[in-house]
Design a protein around this motif. Sequence first.
Motif: not given
Length: 94
Positions: A74-78, A7-9, A20-22
């Motif tokens: 452009d979000r990361s995937i792990s 998620p975008v922090l 809510y927020k991460m």
Amino acid sequence: MIEFIHPVLDEEVTAIGGYYKMAREDTLVFNGKDVLYLIGYAVVDTSCCGATGCGYAVVPGYIVSLHAKRTPDDRSISLVEPLEEQVYQEIART
């Protein structure tokens, strides 16, 4: 193994009773393996029942490959291995 889209922090996500927020992403070593976790919080401030909130952790799993690829936006995937239920409980106690 699963793909976890990060998620975008610090991005506020609006919900019916609040938002809510991460807030943070980090890793910890558990049983000799790296574990990915995120810390977030929720605020209930637009509910008819009063205001409240909570903090929480999301633990996607053991890291196989951190930030292995990107989504089209452009979000990361792990790549992670899900944890067994008992491992979640053990991590919560630490």
